[in-house]
Design an enzyme around this catalytic site. Structure first.
Site, PDB file in Angstrom:
ATOM      1  N   ALA A  29       0.851  -1.198   0.000  1.00 30.17           N
ATOM      2  CA  ALA A  29       0.000   0.000   0.000  1.00 30.17           C
ATOM      3  C   ALA A  29       0.888   1.250   0.000  1.00 30.17           C
ATOM      4  O   ALA A  29       0.747   2.137   0.852  1.00 30.17           O
ATOM      5  CB  ALA A  29      -0.972  -0.011   1.176  1.00 30.17           C
ATOM      6  N   GLY A  71       5.120   8.657   1.254  1.00 32.01           N
ATOM      7  CA  GLY A  71       6.118   8.447   2.308  1.00 32.01           C
ATOM      8  C   GLY A  71       7.101   7.360   1.892  1.00 32.01           C
ATOM      9  O   GLY A  71       8.319   7.483   2.088  1.00 32.01           O
ATOM     10  N   HIS A  72       6.576   6.291   1.281  1.00 28.43           N
ATOM     11  CA  HIS A  72       7.463   5.234   0.777  1.00 28.43           C
ATOM     12  C   HIS A  72       8.303   5.744  -0.391  1.00 28.43           C
ATOM     13  O   HIS A  72       9.477   5.405  -0.519  1.00 28.43           O
ATOM     14  CB  HIS A  72       6.631   4.020   0.328  1.00 28.43           C
ATOM     15  CG  HIS A  72       5.864   3.369   1.433  1.00 28.43           C
ATOM     16  ND1 HIS A  72       4.492   3.405   1.503  1.00 28.43           N
ATOM     17  CD2 HIS A  72       6.283   2.665   2.510  1.00 28.43           C
ATOM     18  CE1 HIS A  72       4.093   2.743   2.571  1.00 28.43           C
ATOM     19  NE2 HIS A  72       5.149   2.290   3.206  1.00 28.43           N
ATOM     20  N   GLN A 125      10.713   8.065  10.110  1.00 28.82           N
ATOM     21  CA  GLN A 125      10.685   8.640  11.464  1.00 28.82           C
ATOM     22  C   GLN A 125       9.267   8.601  12.046  1.00 28.82           C
ATOM     23  O   GLN A 125       9.084   8.683  13.255  1.00 28.82           O
ATOM     24  CB  GLN A 125      11.217  10.081  11.388  1.00 28.82           C
ATOM     25  CG  GLN A 125      11.090  10.912  12.643  1.00 28.82           C
ATOM     26  CD  GLN A 125      11.910  10.377  13.816  1.00 28.82           C
ATOM     27  OE1 GLN A 125      12.980   9.788  13.616  1.00 28.82           O
ATOM     28  NE2 GLN A 125      11.397  10.563  15.038  1.00 28.82           N
ATOM     29  N   SER A 132      -0.342   4.158   5.292  1.00 27.31           N
ATOM     30  CA  SER A 132      -1.194   3.276   4.490  1.00 27.31           C
ATOM     31  C   SER A 132      -2.579   3.176   5.123  1.00 27.31           C
ATOM     32  O   SER A 132      -3.560   2.890   4.434  1.00 27.31           O
ATOM     33  CB  SER A 132      -0.567   1.889   4.394  1.00 27.31           C
ATOM     34  OG  SER A 132       0.724   1.992   3.830  1.00 27.31           O
TER      35      SER A 132
END
Ligand code: PAF
Length: 287
Positions: free
Chosen positions: A30, A34-35, A148, A186
């Site tokens: 998902a 951020g990923h 983080q 997610s």
């Protein structure tokens, strides 16, 4: 070209075709921006980037959201291809836990795993560390990148790597937020429109705490709680102002770097967020 593999054997074979510094980004799928940021940071330094996509049952307790956790491998692959990832390792549960989903030997997080998230989710960090240890062995990276946003997870992975001498450097990547401050997760996909606007109370409470940092710990807690108290639709689990390396509450006369962490249920969704702040010094913006 991005190669997707599902087995240990195929991962090993794929890895033999690459040379150079290897960075890993571990995910449960998902994928969101951020990923993407984790991958971008990894690619800036490493010649080879591997992303793992594995929804780890071991870190979910009965009654948590394992069964509804979004699984979007096709679009995850699109993101990884877009970002220039070399290898996506998306194993099945049986591939990761060939002797059964409940491995007899596990990594124990210890006392740092029993507070904050660990107090609300007993055994969670044992499950996280066990799979992270396995994925580190399977992928063999030089550098592993973690967000983080999961500050306690990051701390525990760092401790595991030190305590058990894993030959890997662990690097933190700052939390990515929507323009209104909501930390990307997610799990944000579970939020209704109403939930989503209520969920802003988390990042706003952190911002209020950061804004009061010069006045000391009591003021930080007071300011952050005032925001959360104004939102009865947000079910606060904890708001904690702790020392970042020990996760112990900071004392009233504390000066220095602290972690302000919050967890709350919004609708049916449990969300976490945190900010690092300088108590008694200049406020640090919410990352
Ligand atoms: O942060 C996550 O997505 C997971 O906890 C991790 C590190 C991939 C382990 O399953």
């Amino acid at each position: 070209m991005t190669t997707m593999v599902h087995t240990r054997a195929d991962l090993r074979a794929a890895m033999h075709t690459y040379a150079g510094e290897l960075g890993v980004v571990m995910t449960m799928g998902a994928l969101h921006d951020g990923h993407r940021e984790l991958i971008r940071v990894a690619r800036r330094r490493c010649e080879v980037t591997v992303v793992t996509v594995f929804l780890n049952p071991l870190q979910f307790a009965a009654g948590e959201d394992l069964s509804r956790y979004p699984q979007t491998l096709e679009s995850d692959m699109v993101i990884c291809t877009d970002e220039g990832v070399d290898v996506v390792f998306a194993p099945s549960v049986a591939e990761v836990y060939p002797l059964g989903e409940h491995p007899q030997v596990r990594v124990q997080a210890g006392p740092l795993g029993n507070v904050l998230e660990g107090a609300s989710r007993p055994g969670h960090f044992d499950g996280v560390l066990t799979v992270v240890a396995k994925l580190l062995h399977l992928t063999g990276p030089d550098v592993a990148y973690f967000g983080q946003k999961d500050a306690q997870q990051l701390l525990l992975i760092r401790r595991m790597v030190q305590d058990l001498d894993f030959p890997v450097e662990v690097l933190a990547v700052p939390t990515v937020r929507d323009s209104d401050g909501l930390a990307l997760s997610s799990r944000n996909g579970y939020l209704t429109e109403g939930d989503r606007s209520a969920a802003l109370a988390l990042s706003r409470s952190l911002a209020a705490g950061v804004g009061a940092a010069v006045e000391g710990p009591a003021a930080v807690r007071r300011a952050a709680l005032a925001v959360l108290d104004a939102h009865p639709d947000v079910g606060l689990d904890y708001l904690a102002l702790v020392e970042p390396a020990t996760l112990l509450d900071v004392p009233a006369d504390f000066f220095g770097t602290a972690l302000l962490a919050v967890a709350a249920k919004v609708g049916t969704t449990r969300l976490i967020d945190n900010a690092v702040l300088e108590i008694g010094g200049a406020p640090v913006p919410v990352s």
